[in-house]
Motif scaffolding. Structure first.
Motif, mmCIF file in Angstrom:
data_model
loop_
_atom_site.group_PDB
_atom_site.id
_atom_site.type_symbol
_atom_site.label_atom_id
_atom_site.label_comp_id
_atom_site.label_asym_id
_atom_site.label_seq_id
_atom_site.Cartn_x
_atom_site.Cartn_y
_atom_site.Cartn_z
ATOM 1 N N ALA A 195 -2.479 10.654 -1.146
ATOM 2 C CA ALA A 195 -1.693 9.426 -1.021
ATOM 3 C C ALA A 195 -0.201 9.755 -1.119
ATOM 4 N N ILE A 196 0.137 10.632 -2.057
ATOM 5 C CA ILE A 196 1.554 10.986 -2.222
ATOM 6 C C ILE A 196 2.024 11.862 -1.050
ATOM 7 N N GLY A 197 1.250 12.919 -0.790
ATOM 8 C CA GLY A 197 1.694 13.923 0.187
ATOM 9 C C GLY A 197 1.591 13.458 1.626
ATOM 10 N N LYS A 198 0.568 12.651 1.928
ATOM 11 C CA LYS A 198 0.362 12.256 3.321
ATOM 12 C C LYS A 198 0.889 10.858 3.618
ATOM 13 N N SER A 199 0.899 9.949 2.632
ATOM 14 C CA SER A 199 1.385 8.589 2.895
ATOM 15 C C SER A 199 2.841 8.433 2.442
ATOM 16 N N ALA A 200 3.076 8.658 1.146
ATOM 17 C CA ALA A 200 4.402 8.336 0.594
ATOM 18 C C ALA A 200 5.503 9.203 1.196
ATOM 19 N N SER A 201 5.152 10.440 1.574
ATOM 20 C CA SER A 201 6.179 11.330 2.127
ATOM 21 C C SER A 201 6.733 10.757 3.428
ATOM 22 N N PHE A 202 5.921 10.012 4.143
ATOM 23 C CA PHE A 202 6.327 9.493 5.456
ATOM 24 C C PHE A 202 6.778 8.032 5.413
ATOM 25 N N PHE A 203 6.033 7.174 4.694
ATOM 26 C CA PHE A 203 6.299 5.729 4.760
ATOM 27 C C PHE A 203 7.399 5.336 3.779
ATOM 28 N N SER A 204 8.560 5.915 4.023
ATOM 29 C CA SER A 204 9.696 5.743 3.140
ATOM 30 C C SER A 204 10.817 5.026 3.885
ATOM 31 N N ALA A 205 11.581 4.228 3.139
ATOM 32 C CA ALA A 205 12.691 3.504 3.755
ATOM 33 C C ALA A 205 13.796 4.460 4.222
ATOM 34 N N HIS A 206 13.829 5.677 3.680
ATOM 35 C CA HIS A 206 14.824 6.647 4.161
ATOM 36 C C HIS A 206 14.516 7.073 5.592
ATOM 37 N N ARG A 207 13.248 7.391 5.851
ATOM 38 C CA ARG A 207 12.856 7.735 7.215
ATOM 39 C C ARG A 207 13.134 6.544 8.141
ATOM 40 N N MET A 208 12.765 5.354 7.667
ATOM 41 C CA MET A 208 12.993 4.148 8.473
ATOM 42 C C MET A 208 14.493 3.972 8.765
ATOM 43 N N MET A 209 15.329 4.100 7.738
ATOM 44 C CA MET A 209 16.771 3.891 7.928
ATOM 45 C C MET A 209 17.360 4.941 8.861
ATOM 46 N N ARG A 210 16.913 6.194 8.711
ATOM 47 C CA ARG A 210 17.425 7.231 9.616
ATOM 48 C C ARG A 210 17.089 6.872 11.065
ATOM 49 N N ARG A 211 15.927 6.325 11.281
ATOM 50 C CA ARG A 211 15.554 5.932 12.642
ATOM 51 C C ARG A 211 16.408 4.773 13.135
ATOM 52 N N TYR A 212 16.645 3.766 12.286
ATOM 53 C CA TYR A 212 17.515 2.662 12.716
ATOM 54 C C TYR A 212 18.901 3.198 13.076
ATOM 55 N N VAL A 213 19.401 4.115 12.269
ATOM 56 C CA VAL A 213 20.746 4.650 12.539
ATOM 57 C C VAL A 213 20.756 5.346 13.892
ATOM 58 N N VAL A 214 19.813 6.252 14.094
ATOM 59 C CA VAL A 214 19.845 7.071 15.299
ATOM 60 C C VAL A 214 19.487 6.257 16.549
ATOM 61 N N GLU A 215 18.452 5.412 16.441
ATOM 62 C CA GLU A 215 17.946 4.770 17.653
ATOM 63 C C GLU A 215 18.545 3.392 17.918
ATOM 64 N N ALA A 216 19.001 2.706 16.864
ATOM 65 C CA ALA A 216 19.514 1.351 17.072
ATOM 66 C C ALA A 216 21.024 1.269 16.823
ATOM 67 N N TYR A 217 21.497 1.800 15.700
ATOM 68 C CA TYR A 217 22.902 1.602 15.351
ATOM 69 C C TYR A 217 23.841 2.493 16.169
ATOM 70 N N GLY B 61 0.815 -1.212 0.000
ATOM 71 C CA GLY B 61 0.000 0.000 0.000
ATOM 72 C C GLY B 61 0.851 1.266 0.000
ATOM 73 N N MET B 62 2.037 1.176 0.610
ATOM 74 C CA MET B 62 2.956 2.326 0.587
ATOM 75 C C MET B 62 3.473 2.561 -0.829
ATOM 76 N N LYS B 63 3.741 1.436 -1.530
ATOM 77 C CA LYS B 63 4.225 1.553 -2.916
ATOM 78 C C LYS B 63 3.145 2.190 -3.777
ATOM 79 N N ALA B 64 1.885 1.760 -3.554
ATOM 80 C CA ALA B 64 0.777 2.319 -4.321
ATOM 81 C C ALA B 64 0.672 3.825 -4.050
ATOM 82 N N ALA B 65 0.771 4.213 -2.779
ATOM 83 C CA ALA B 65 0.646 5.628 -2.420
ATOM 84 C C ALA B 65 1.668 6.484 -3.159
ATOM 85 N N LEU B 66 2.873 5.973 -3.290
ATOM 86 C CA LEU B 66 3.926 6.731 -3.974
ATOM 87 C C LEU B 66 3.534 7.026 -5.423
ATOM 88 N N ASN B 67 2.695 6.159 -5.994
ATOM 89 C CA ASN B 67 2.235 6.351 -7.367
ATOM 90 C C ASN B 67 0.841 6.966 -7.422
#
Ligand SMILES: *Cc1c(COP(=O)(O)O)cnc(C)c1O
Length: 568
Positions: free
Chosen positions: A544-566, A473-479
């Motif tokens: 879908a693009i502005g409210k979903s895809a802007s947030f549900f991105s692997a970049h946001r996810m990776m930044r969180r893993y870096v800061v909070e886990a790594y 659904g995140m992939k769909a939102a991006l499109n």
């Protein structure tokens, strides 16, 4: 050999996070993944490459892939190997290591696949391979079939992934700051890690072997993806001891977990300082399953460069520059002119319609909305929910015509999943005079992109709380494709009713109320909006693009893993 050594020299200069995953979707032509877990792992590695975060992926080479799916006229699935040749896109690495299995030494070599980020940064992925002449024919196949074989085969794969992966990283000279276990499959890596954290013998009392468990835990990160215990790999200890032999480290693991089965999820939990679920709701559910551990939530995301149709990529580059590296820029989606959104979508829709014609001979109409449903075919995903009341469905389609595209594989041992595909085929036949429904065989990355960009509505109907996150659904939102989905996984965080899509039910699912809610939304909101208010529809696409895809991105996810886990 020389250039390889130079490359390895480059790759081992920096300290890296070792990211272990049973499956990693590296590219559409490489079948080393089965579904959501592997796609997520691939998107994680790609996002880390974009952000120049030094990681090294470790996975199995899976030379025979997951499987290639064919469906007969009745929807009966048959499976064949989906073989690929690692030498076509990766480089043989100059190291071999051995792991003990059933009292013999099984040797493994490896391949280097390089993932290149949007700035040109090179991220290594190590593909472990037991297909070496020195091994017996049986052992050569340990790394062939992703999720193939029986429990014994799985245990051997997990020994190769966890223990073999650790030995391979060491042999190649990688310097590792954290070990990230993506799901429990790789948690046997803690056995060699325990050896490294053993206290020197003079510090240990007679008869004891002691390990610095707190420091070991600081180096481990564990992401769980499965909200039910039955989904976790576990093996009787006698099987594990037969395979691995007894060792003080296995004794410690057994003591920590205190059970008669070796549960790989519990191994990972007990030896990781940072543990997370893949969406807020999933973390809450997991927290209840594992009250002894703190379970954080890092909601999944998708890699924007991988999942964007080229026409939308062009638009984003023009109206939301920088999106490729930081998808938060997509909050500017409202700036994109309506007709540009519609034209880009229409182009993607025509491509899908052509594909449907080529693969099934059916002619879909571009002016009629297409609903899409594609994912692993298994009971909790409830692919049949839409078909709960065929008369109702026909009545809706009579008033507001719509078309439907389905796709998905069932695991070869998932009898129920296979039955569901056959059930869908029966519904398709019955509805044929009323609703055009196509089932595209052999769902994979390439088909997923065609579907999530070419349909008009993305449908998802899991049984809560079993959808850990969901990512299609995140992939769909991006499109620009809105979701019509049950409030579970990512959608219970993402859904803003009428803004980026629609909710089915209220998140406390029972079969009946969910199908009623699904028909209600379809009949009274989704389809009327599509047919009667095109600017309103495009507004939801932009949502879908502005409210979903802007947030549900692997970049946001990776930044969180870096800061909070790594960096913890
Ligand atoms: C994204 C994707 C998935 C996961 O989809 P969910 O909706 O999260 O189940 C599975 N398979 C393929 C090929 C995908 O691209």
């Amino acid at each position: 050999m020389l250039p390889q050594f130079r490359l390895i020299g480059d790759l081992t200069r920096e300290e890296r996070v070792a990211y272990f995953s049973m499956e990693i979707a590296l590219a559409p032509a490489i079948p080393t993944y089965a579904g959501g877990l592997g796609i997520l792992a691939g998107d994680t590695v790609r996002a880390a490459a974009d952000l120049e975060t030094p990681l090294v992926g470790v996975t199995l080479v899976s030379r025979a892939g997951y499987f290639h799916q064919t469906l007969d006229a009745e929807g009966r699935q048959s499976e064949s190997p989906d073989t690929w040749d690692p030498s076509s896109s990766s480089m043989r690495l100059p190291a071999s290591v051995a792991v003990p299995i059933d009292g013999r030494e099984v040797w493994l070599g490896s391949w280097l696949y390089v993932v290149e980020g949007c700035t040109g940064y090179k991220q290594p992925v190590i593909l472990l391979d037991t297909d070496m002449p020195i091994n017996s024919p049986e052992d050569r196949e340990i790394t062939h079939y992703l999720y193939g074989g029986d429990a014994n085969y799985r245990l051997k794969q997990e020994i190769v992934l966890g223990i073999g992966g650790m030995r391979m990283l060491e042999a190649l000279g990688f310097r590792i700051r954290k070990y990230h276990m993506n799901e429990g499959h790789s948690s046997l890596l803690t056995l060699p890690l325990l050896q490294r954290f053993a206290y020197p013998p003079q510090d240990v009392h007679a008869g004891e072997i002691a390990y610095d468990i707190p420091r070991l835990r600081e180096t481990c990160v564990f992401t769980t993806h499965t909200p039910v215990s039955s989904g976790h790999d576990q093996f009787p200890y006698d099987m594990v001891e037969h395979a691995l032999g007894d060792s003080p480290e296995l004794g410690i693991v057994r003591k920590l977990n205190g059970q008669n089965q070796l549960n790989l999820t519990h191994v990972a939990l007990s030896l990781s300082e940072f543990v997370n679920g893949v969406a807020k709701r999933h973390a809450e559910v997991s927290q209840k399953l594992y009250p002894d551990y703190q379970v954080h939530a890092v909601t999944n995301g998708i890699h924007p460069g991988t999942w964007c149709h080229p026409r939308f990529a062009e638009l984003f580059t023009a109206y939301a520059p920088g999106w490729y590296h930081e998808s938060a820029a997509l909050i500017r989606a409202d700036r994109i002119p309506d007709e540009s959104i519609w034209d880009a979508h229409y182009a993607a829709k025509l491509e899908l319609i052509e594909r449907v014609a080529a693969e099934t001979g059916m002619s879909f109409k571009p002016e009629i909305p297409i609903l899409g449903f594609a994912r692993r075919m298994t009971a909790y995903k409830r692919p049949d929910l839409l078909f709960a009341d065929l008369e109702k469905l026909k009545a809706i389609a009579k008033h507001y015509p719509f078309q439907l595209v389905l796709a998905g594989k069932a695991h070869p041992h998932d009898y129920q999943g296979k039955q569901l595909i056959e059930q869908l085929y029966r519904h398709m036949r019955e509805l044929a005079p009323h609703i055009a429904i196509a089932y595209l065989p052999n769902y994979n990355m390439e088909k997923a992109l065609a579907l999530v960009s070419g349909v008009d509505v993305w449908l998802n109907t899991p049984l809560p709380p079993l959808e850990a996150s969901g990512t299609s659904g995140m992939k769909a939102a991006l499109n620009g494709i809105p979701s019509l989905s049950v409030l579970d996984g990512w959608w219970s965080e993402g859904c803003i009713e009428d803004v980026n899509g629609w909710a089915i039910g209220d998140g406390t699912s029972i079969e009946d109320s969910d199908s009623h809610s699904l028909y209600d939304k379809l009949e009274n909101k989704v389809l009327p909006l599509y047919y009667e208010d095109r600017p309103g529809w495009i507004h939801v696409m932009k949502g879908a693009i502005g409210k979903s895809a802007s947030f549900f991105s692997a970049h946001r996810m990776m930044r969180r893993y870096v800061v909070e886990a790594y960096l913890r």
